[in-house]
Every structure is written in structure tokens, then in C-alpha cells.
Design an enzyme around this catalytic site. Structure first.
Site, mmCIF file in Angstrom:
data_model
loop_
_atom_site.group_PDB
_atom_site.id
_atom_site.type_symbol
_atom_site.label_atom_id
_atom_site.label_comp_id
_atom_site.label_asym_id
_atom_site.label_seq_id
_atom_site.Cartn_x
_atom_site.Cartn_y
_atom_site.Cartn_z
ATOM 1 N N ASP A 90 -7.737 1.951 -1.570
ATOM 2 C CA ASP A 90 -7.854 1.108 -0.372
ATOM 3 C C ASP A 90 -9.220 1.298 0.299
ATOM 4 O O ASP A 90 -9.963 2.234 0.000
ATOM 5 C CB ASP A 90 -6.734 1.499 0.601
ATOM 6 C CG ASP A 90 -6.590 0.522 1.762
ATOM 7 O OD1 ASP A 90 -7.078 -0.622 1.650
ATOM 8 O OD2 ASP A 90 -5.978 0.910 2.788
ATOM 9 N N ASP B 18 -4.407 -7.507 3.366
ATOM 10 C CA ASP B 18 -3.580 -7.617 4.572
ATOM 11 C C ASP B 18 -3.286 -9.062 4.939
ATOM 12 O O ASP B 18 -3.933 -9.649 5.814
ATOM 13 C CB ASP B 18 -4.280 -6.913 5.742
ATOM 14 C CG ASP B 18 -4.442 -5.426 5.486
ATOM 15 O OD1 ASP B 18 -3.849 -4.929 4.503
ATOM 16 O OD2 ASP B 18 -5.150 -4.766 6.259
ATOM 17 N N GLU C 47 -14.250 -1.707 0.400
ATOM 18 C CA GLU C 47 -15.257 -2.788 0.481
ATOM 19 C C GLU C 47 -16.665 -2.229 0.633
ATOM 20 O O GLU C 47 -17.586 -2.875 0.105
ATOM 21 C CB GLU C 47 -14.902 -3.710 1.654
ATOM 22 C CG GLU C 47 -13.598 -4.473 1.469
ATOM 23 C CD GLU C 47 -12.347 -3.618 1.561
ATOM 24 O OE1 GLU C 47 -12.380 -2.611 2.297
ATOM 25 O OE2 GLU C 47 -11.358 -3.937 0.901
HETATM 26 O O1 MIG Z 1 -6.811 -0.458 8.005
HETATM 27 O O2 MIG Z 1 -3.488 2.534 4.799
HETATM 28 O O3 MIG Z 1 -4.709 -3.068 3.162
HETATM 29 O O4 MIG Z 1 -2.148 -2.072 2.734
HETATM 30 O O5 MIG Z 1 -1.167 -0.183 4.564
HETATM 31 C C1 MIG Z 1 -5.592 -0.369 7.366
HETATM 32 C C2 MIG Z 1 -3.074 1.653 5.795
HETATM 33 C C3 MIG Z 1 -5.687 0.498 6.144
HETATM 34 C C4 MIG Z 1 -5.133 -1.319 4.720
HETATM 35 C C5 MIG Z 1 -4.352 -1.755 3.531
HETATM 36 C C6 MIG Z 1 -2.891 -1.656 3.847
HETATM 37 C C7 MIG Z 1 -2.531 -0.246 4.216
HETATM 38 C C8 MIG Z 1 -3.382 0.211 5.410
HETATM 39 N N1 MIG Z 1 -4.799 0.058 5.097
#
Ligand code: MIG
Length: 674
Positions: free
Chosen positions: A312, A430, A315
Site C-alpha cells: 500500500d 479507495d 505512489e
Molecule cells: O491512507 O492501511 O488503500 O485499503 O485500508 C489509508 C489503511 C491507507 C489505504 C488503502 C486502504 C487501507 C488504508 N490505506
């Protein structure tokens, strides 16, 4: 046929496999009017359709809007959104002249598909060079569209194939905090008799949001938990973030610091920005040595029996940089004691949020970059921004391959670029619990397939905002067909596990269809990955001369034989379906499939809230397995069939072997065998 034209100094993106010599002539489609920044124009015919661009908003036909490849943490997604988490620079123009184009570049690139001027497609690069590929159709047995995508997919290399259990259902929520929470989810699924193959662990399992750690207070024995769940056919899938917490004594940080593995500022010192754990630093995944190191870190979790991960925030997302934060505080102070009028008030209120994912922050640090000509050089991050997440996926994929040479591992990422599709899948980030986002997934997923991302899916039920029972159910009815099938939601939203709702039998029945189809879905997926065919296609790919089919935006072809037409509106009795040929309609309800012939043309199809309706091409057979509570318990020696064909070639393997080939793994099923 594929031609490559090279403009400017091109960064090695790792998107293509093999090499095509640059063509010295000019492209026969459109005009390149500038090398640097790259600028290409194509005059579109009035009926041309523009497909592709992978993870983006709006329709399958991208015409009429503007899209920008710039990997972005974008949780507020709507029709005005120009950039999501991926940079998928492939387009297919279908119409007067049908051809594909791929813009292999590492930095921002803009696609204006008839937005500024309705008849002109304009593609504008930015700071780095572009390898421009032009692909035309070949072969007589397929449409030009199918042939183009197939050639493109060969160019970029074989799509990632996860272990077979990853085609089972995954339950996730940002908010399973402890071992007890996880065990409760599993118990409730089992009590409800609803199949489940995986539970995802979001950031709460970590200690202080530090990658590759487990909080011993919340998960005192992760190894035991993984083992206990595996005995029930359930896998744990923990999250890994891109940012590494600055913390004395935290070994991952200390190692990264000692070896200078983090992205640096111009003066050579490590760049710092805030994410989950607060101030953090970012591994330079573009550097092969850093990838080796980061990839090896997964061992801390694989050694506990973990076989799947989601990456996650790559980017990379940044809440604030040191510089951005300081500047913002300085500006905020200037408002103190002032009379805030209409202008200054809104300027003031927007300041605190202004540190988030700022473009100028991406200009403050550098990556060590490989150029196409073999040289290595330091490049400002914005020149290579779109490669960052993809190279994190590469680091993980290659690391997991080393850690587990004999068994496939599950891996999917949020940020991506073409090339990353060889190492892992993606989820689409998201989204929101809106009906429009269910439709959006239907429209986005064939474009992801074009770009090589076969193992993909959206957060079922929606990530942000409160969902509703019918939205979760309808979304699951579509999710039955997506290779990655995961229900996920944010911590501050209504719970959306299936067992939270009344008439649980409706969810059980729909989920049983997924498991009944799982051997077929796995077989169609692997065949698509190996052959470069698309698992999901727009109707026009098989019916290119059917003007109606060419305009259908809410139905999909799946594999060799299915057409699906999901319901994506609340309180709908059913929906209109356009069938490009006579087909067999299947209605799955209460765990039973009922079939009937339907003729080509328009139909209003009733689809009760607890039913899944789909269609099978004549002359095809689709195997159905007896559902089970997890994918490892499916018995594929005992299959029933739907459809009126006489045989189906089922691809089957042990579900984890890394050396995947059709040869020796095809079982010809015939109807007589029932
Ligand atoms: O800023 O880890 O897209 O699936 O639950 C949020 C917490 C950070 C973004 C991910 C989302 C995840 C969440 N993460």
C-alpha cells in the site's frame, strides 16, 4: 505488427520484455509534432472508440475526457478525477483505422481524448523521453482488437498468476486489530456457512506502523494463528507500506540508513516525509540493490507461515514533507489576528490540507535510475514518479520468488505501472460505497486486462462511506467473476462482512456460485495469462462489426464463453441486456442454476436481489463444482455442467507450482462424464 519509435532520453521502465529495434521512419498513425516534450496528435473518425488506459475513471470508451498518468493516492474519486494509482499508458483506437499505442515513459503523460477538440486525440509527455509503440492487428480468426491486445501483452510479458487459493474469497477491513478480531471473523464466516480463503491484515497488526514487524500485544503468536487458520483453508494476507519509520533501533530503518537505501535530497541526505508512522523515509526501489534488500525483508513474515501480501501507499503517498509542513505553519501564522474575509478565510482553511501529496514534494528528492542506454544516473523523482510503486511490486515479487522458489505467493499492490503486471496484481484503491463505483469497476476492469493486470478487483461493498446491504450483495454478484474477490472497508464506516446482514442465505448462495465456478475461473484465468488473451473484454472485441455491441458499456465477455451483465442500480427489478447473438441465460438463485435459451437482441431481464444472471455462448460447456468452505476443499472430480456444448478443456494444477504451462495440465471434460 509492432513498431517502436524512440523520442528523447528514455528511462528504463521495465515495461517491455525483449527488444524491438527503433524504427527510423515516422509512425503511420497520427503525427509526432514534438520530441521533447513528446507530443502526438491523431485525428479521430466520428465513430472511433478509444479503449484502454487501465485504471482510470469513466467509461470503457475513454473519448470525451482528459486523463493523466500520475500515480496518485486518490480517495476522493469522481467523474472529474484524472489520475488514480496506476500509470497504464496503453490505448486502442477502434474504428475507421484500428490500432494500439503504448507510451513507454516514466513521468507524467496526458491523454486528451477529444476533450479539448472533439475530433483530436492528443498525447503530451513531460520531462522524460518516450518509447512510442504502434501495434496493428494480425490474423484472420480474431478481431483486430483481440489481436492488438494479444501482441501488446506478449510485448510486456506474461501476467502474474497467483496461487489458486487467491481465487477464493478474501475478507478485509481496516480495523481488525487483534488476533481475537481475526478469529472472530473466521468463526462467523464458518458459522454462516459462507466460503472464505483469506483474511487481510491492515496496518494495525504492525508495531507502531513499522513494516515487517508484528505487534506482540495484539498478535502474541502470529505463527500459531497462521497455522491454525491454514488448517481451515484460510490464509492471512498482511499489508506492507512503502514508507519506513525513522526510529532508532528499528532494524529496517537502521539498515536502510547505513546502506543509503532511502531516496535522497539534492544534498545527498535522506528525504523525509510523514505517513502512517509519522516521519518516514522511502526506499529507492529503482535501485536493484535496494530491491534485493527490501524483497528479502518479507522473510520476517513468510517465516511465520504467511503466503500473501498487499503493498500500500506506494505512489508514494505522503501526508507532508518536512519542508511543506514548515512552510504551511509559517503561512498559517500570517493569518493570526487578521480579519478573515471571503478570500483569506478559504485560503486559511485550505492550508492544513495542502501538505498532502503535493507535486512540489515529488520534486524535492531523487532516485537512482537506469537509462535505456545502460547508464545509471540520479533523476529528480518527478521524472520517474510512475515507476516507484511498480518497482516496489517488483522488489516484493522478486524477493518472494527467492524466499519461496517452489510455491507461488499472493501479491497485489495499490500503485502500478505497466510492467508491474508480471510481478503482482492490483486492487483499485479507495473507492466509495456508491452504486456508481460498482458500475465504474465494470467499466475499468477490461481496460486493466488490456494492460496486463489480470489479477485485479475493487473493494467489494465500497471502501469509504457507509454501505447498504443491497449494495454489498449486488457488488458481490459482480465480484463472483473478478479474479481478485475481496470485501474491504475503512475503519470509520458501517461493517460490511456478509454475516452482518439479515437473510444470510442470500450471501451464501451468491458466494457458493463463486466457489462452484472457481475451477472454471482459475482455468480461464491461467489460459488468458499464458496466451495474452483477455479474461474480461468489451463486447466489441468479439463482435466488432455489431454497431450496438460496440457501444455497450455495462456488459462484459469473460473467457471463452460467458457474457455477464451485472445490476448496478439500487432497487432495480433487473436490467436491460443487449445480446449480440443467441445465448443461454443462466439464473443462479438459492444455490441452483436454471437455464433457458434467449435470442439475440434486447431484453429486459429480471434479476432478483439474491440472484446472479449470466449468459453462455452456444456450443460451450461450463463446469460447476460442488461449493466448499474453502478452495482447497473443492472436489473437481465431481463436476456438473451448464451450457449446451459437448466439452471443456479444464486447466488444472496443484495450485501453487511456479512453473505454469498448459501442456500436461489440461483435462478434457465431456458432458457424458456427468
Ligand atoms: O491512507 O492501511 O488503500 O485499503 O485500508 C489509508 C489503511 C491507507 C489505504 C488503502 C486502504 C487501507 C488504508 N490505506
Amino acid at each position: 505488427m509492432i513498431q517502436r519509435f524512440s523520442y528523447g532520453a528514455v528511462v528504463e521502465t521495465n515495461a517491455v520484455v525483449g527488444t524491438i529495434k527503433p524504427d527510423t521512419g515516422v509512425p503511420s498513425f497520427g503525427t509526432v509534432t514534438s520530441d521533447s516534450p513528446f507530443l502526438w496528435n491523431y485525428p479521430m473518425g466520428p465513430d472511433d472508440i478509444v479503449y484502454g488506459l487501465g485504471e482510470n475513471m469513466r467509461g470503457m470508451n475513454k473519448r470525451g475526457f482528459r486523463y493523466v498518468s500520475w500515480c496518485s493516492d486518490q480517495s476522493n474519486q469522481n467523474e472529474s478525477t484524472e489520475s488514480l494509482y496506476g500509470a497504464h499508458n496503453f490505448m486502442l483506437i477502434s474504428g475507421e483505422r484500428t490500432f494500439g499505442v503504448f507510451f513507454d515513459t516514466s513521468s507524467r503523460i496526458t491523454f486528451d481524448a477529444g476533450w479539448t477538440n472533439p475530433d483530436t486525440l492528443t498525447v503530451t509527455g513531460s520531462s522524460t523521453g518516450v518509447d512510442f509503440y504502434v501495434i496493428t492487428g494480425e490474423g484472420k480468426n480474431t478481431s483486430a482488437e483481440v489481436s492488438i491486445v494479444c501482441q501488446f501483452r506478449k510485448l510486456i510479458g506474461q501476467s502474474y498468476i497467483p496461487p489458486r487459493w487467491a481465487f477464493g474469497f478474501q475478507q478485509s477491513r481496516w480495523g481488525y486489530r487483534t488476533e481475537k478480531d481475526v478469529r472472530e471473523v473466521v468463526r462467523k464466516f464458518r458459522e454462516a456457512g459462507i466460503p472464505l480463503d483469506a483474511v487481510c491484515l491492515d496496518i494495525d497488526y504492525m508495531q507502531d506502523y513499522e513494516d515487517f514487524t508484528v505487534d506482540p500485544r495484539k498478535f502474541p503468536n502470529m505463527k500459531q494463528l497462521a497455522e491454525d487458520l491454514k488448517a481451515e483453508g484460510i490464509h492471512l494476507v498482511p499489508i506492507i507500506d512503502a514508507g519506513i519509520k525513522i526510529q532508532k533501533g528499528y532494524s529496517v530503518y537502521e539498515e536502510g540508513r547505513t546502506h543509503n537505501y532511502f531516496c535522497t535530497k539534492k544534498d545527498g541526505t535522506a528525504y523525509t516525509a510523514g505517513v502512517w508512522p509519522g516521519r518516514s523515509q522511502f526506499p529507492d526501489f529503482l535501485n536493484p540493490e535496494v530491491r534485493d534488500w527490501f524483497g528479502s525483508k518479507y522473510e520476517s513474515l513468510t517465516s511465520l507461515g504467511i503466503e500473501g501480501f498487499w503493498n500500500d501507499m506506494n505512489e508514494p503517498a505522503m501526508f507532508y514533507s518536512d519542508e511543506g509542513l514548515a512552510e504551511t505553519f509559517r503561512k498559517i501564522k500570517t493569518f493570526e489576528g487578521k480579519n478573515l474575509d471571503i478570500n483569506s478565510f478559504f485560503e486559511f482553511t485550505s492550508l492544513a490540507g495542502s501538505t498532502f501529496n503535493r507535486t512540489d514534494d515529488y520534486e524535492r528528492f531523487y532516485n537512482r535510475v537506469q537509462m535505456k542506454d545502460g547508464r545509471t544516473e540520479m533523476q529528480r523523482h518527478d521524472n520517474v514518479h510512475n515507476l516507484y510503486g511498480a518497482h516496489m511490486t517488483r522488489a516484493s515479487g522478486e524477493g518472494l520468488q527467492k524466499l519461496s522458489p517452489d510455491r507461488r505467493m499472493l501479491l497485489y499492490s495499490r500503485a502500478s505501472c505497466i510492467g508491474a503486471h508480471r510481478y503482482g496484481g492490483i486492487w483499485t484503491g479507495d473507492n466509495t460505497s456508491w452504486w456508481g463505483h460498482l458500475k465504474q469497476e465494470v467499466q475499468m476492469i477490461p481496460a486493466l486486462n488490456m494492460c496486463g493486470f489480470l489479477y485485479s478487483g475493487a473493494d467489494i461493498g465500497g471502501f469509504g462511506s457507509d454501505t447498504s446491504r443491497d449494495l454489498v450483495l449486488r457488488w458481490t454478484e459482480f465480484g463472483v467473476f473478478t479474479p481478485l474477490m475481496r470485501n474491504h472497508s475503512a475503519w470509520n464506516t458501517r461493517r460490511q462482512e456478509y454475516y452482518q446482514y439479515d437473510h444470510i442465505e442470500d450471501f451464501r448462495s451468491v458466494m457458493n456460485l463463486r466457489y462452484a465456478l472457481l475451477p472454471f475461473i482459475y482455468s480461464e484465468f491461467v489460459k488468458s495469462a499464458l496466451s495474452g488473451l483477455m479474461y474480461f473484454r468489451p463486447l466489441s472485441f468479439d463482435f466488432p462489426s455489431d454497431e450496438r455491441a460496440r457501444r455497450v458499456e455495462d456488459e462484459l465477455l469473460l473467457g471463452e464463453s460467458l457474457l455477464i451483465a451485472p445490476v448496478y442500480e439500487q432497487n432495480a427489478l433487473g436490467r436491460y441486456v443487449y445480446l449480440p447473438e443467441d445465448m443461454i441465460q443462466v439464473i443462479w438463485q438459492n444455490g441452483q442454476a436454471v437455464q433457458q435459451d434467449v435470442v439475440k437482441g434486447d431484453h429486459f431481464i429480471c434479476v432478483p436481489l439474491n440472484a446472479v444472471v449470466f449468459f453462455i455462448k452456444h456450443g460451450h460447456l461450463v463446469p460447476l463444482c460442488r461449493p466448499a468452505l474453502s478452495s482447497d476443499k473443492l472436489d473437481t472430480s465431481d463436476l456438473a455442467f451448464i451450457g449446451d456444448g459437448t466439452s471443456y478443456e479444464l486447466y488444472e494444477d496443484d495450485g501453487f507450482t511456479r512453473n505454469i504451462k498448459l501442456e500436461g495440465n489440461i483435462r478434457k471434460l465431456t458432458k457424458q462424464a456427468v
